[in-house]
Write a protein that holds these residues in place. Structure first.
Motif, short mmCIF file in Angstrom:
data_model
loop_
_atom_site.label_atom_id
_atom_site.label_comp_id
_atom_site.label_asym_id
_atom_site.label_seq_id
_atom_site.Cartn_x
_atom_site.Cartn_y
_atom_site.Cartn_z
N PHE A 44 7.83 14.77 25.39
CA PHE A 44 8.48 14.69 26.61
C PHE A 44 8.20 15.87 27.52
O PHE A 44 7.90 15.89 28.51
N PHE A 66 13.73 14.87 32.84
CA PHE A 66 13.76 13.68 32.74
C PHE A 66 14.92 13.15 31.54
O PHE A 66 14.80 13.65 30.39
N LEU A 126 5.59 8.14 30.13
CA LEU A 126 6.75 8.22 29.78
C LEU A 126 7.19 7.16 28.93
O LEU A 126 8.10 7.45 27.99
#
Length: 297
Positions: A44, A66, A126
């Motif tokens: 990530f 995020f 993602l």
């Protein structure tokens, strides 16, 4: 909050080159380079950092994060801004997570349009990172109780020992075994046994601190890694386990109690002898039923 929902109707899966048909505002070379960078990792933080380097060429922001179901990843050096601009990412209506930009001046429509274009190349990497994270979580958790499992315990115990020695902190390992659990299985069946295990796991989680880590080894065996707690704090945790187990209507109905043993880390300990001393304390508790004073070894 704005939402970007990517509709993928391709039976052969996502093809990034199909997106070029939309006359991108960012050059094809830059897009190809971004796609290559994003497809080379499932971390990530690395995804956010690599994406931020490209996005910063088209918009001025001081921070980017995020947020997904289980956590949050931040851009390196991310700082709060005067405003937040949030983008919800979806693929075929499936929620992936939320991107948050920290900005000091509102983004104009051209900035937003450019970022939305870039988000289309970020969404699938993602999603893959989220899927990997979920798979890892499942691999590290006991499917029945939701606690961490033995595989995760081995890794966490080693890290906890290294951290405690490096920072000269106290560390305790607590081992727990349920009394008369075999009788529950033999008399009432494994279905009731599973209910008892799940209920005790809930009780155990309520007895420890937020930063302690509980594990189920299998069967009716449990463990807790307790960092930064002295003998009084650990004894209080043990007392809560016994009290809440005794007061729980389901556990008391089946006459289930808990035996507990623990050890404190010594300077010359490794994982094996640290664990073995806690196991010896647990054995002494089992032999000493009904429960007497906790034995610290």
């Amino acid at each position: 909050m704005q939402t970007l929902n990517i509709i993928d109707n391709s039976s052969s899966g996502f093809n990034a080159f199909q997106l070029f048909n939309d006359k991108p505002m960012v050059s094809a070379d830059r897009i190809l380079n971004l796609i290559e960078q994003l497809q080379s990792t499932l971390c990530f933080e690395q995804l956010i950092n690599r994406f931020a380097m490209e996005a910063s060429k088209y918009a001025d922001f001081s921070g980017l994060s995020f947020q997904y179901q289980d956590g949050i990843a931040n851009m390196r050096g991310s700082r709060p801004g005067k405003f937040k601009e949030q983008i919800e990412l979806r693929i075929n209506e499936e929620f992936i997570g939320v991107l948050t930009y920290h900005i000091n001046q509102r983004l104009n429509q051209q900035n937003l349009d450019t970022l939305q274009e870039l988000h289309r190349y970020l969404a699938y990497p993602l999603k893959n990172a989220v899927l990997l994270h979920q798979a890892n979580q499942l691999a590290m958790h006991d499917h029945l109780t939701g606690l961490n499992n033995r595989r995760f315990f081995d890794d966490q115990l080693k890290k906890a020992i290294n951290h405690a020695k490096r920072n000269e902190n106290m560390l305790s390992l607590m081992l727990i075994d349920l009394n008369k659990f075999k009788q529950v299985n033999d008399t009432h069946g494994h279905h009731i046994g599973d209910i008892v295990l799940k209920e005790f796991s809930r009780v155990l989680s309520a007895c420890i601190r937020d930063y302690d880590t509980a594990f189920r080894f299998g069967g009716d065996e449990f463990a807790v890694i307790i960092e930064g707690a002295d003998t009084t704090s650990v004894a209080n945790i043990e007392a809560r386990i016994h009290h809440k187990t005794q007061m729980n209507s389901l556990l008391s109905k089946y006459d289930v109690s808990a035996s507990v043993g623990f050890s404190f880390l010594h300077n010359n300990d490794n994982e094996a002898n640290f664990f073995n001393r806690a196991d010896q304390g647990l054995y002494k508790q089992k032999v000493a039923q009904p429960r007497g004073p906790l034995r610290i070894v």
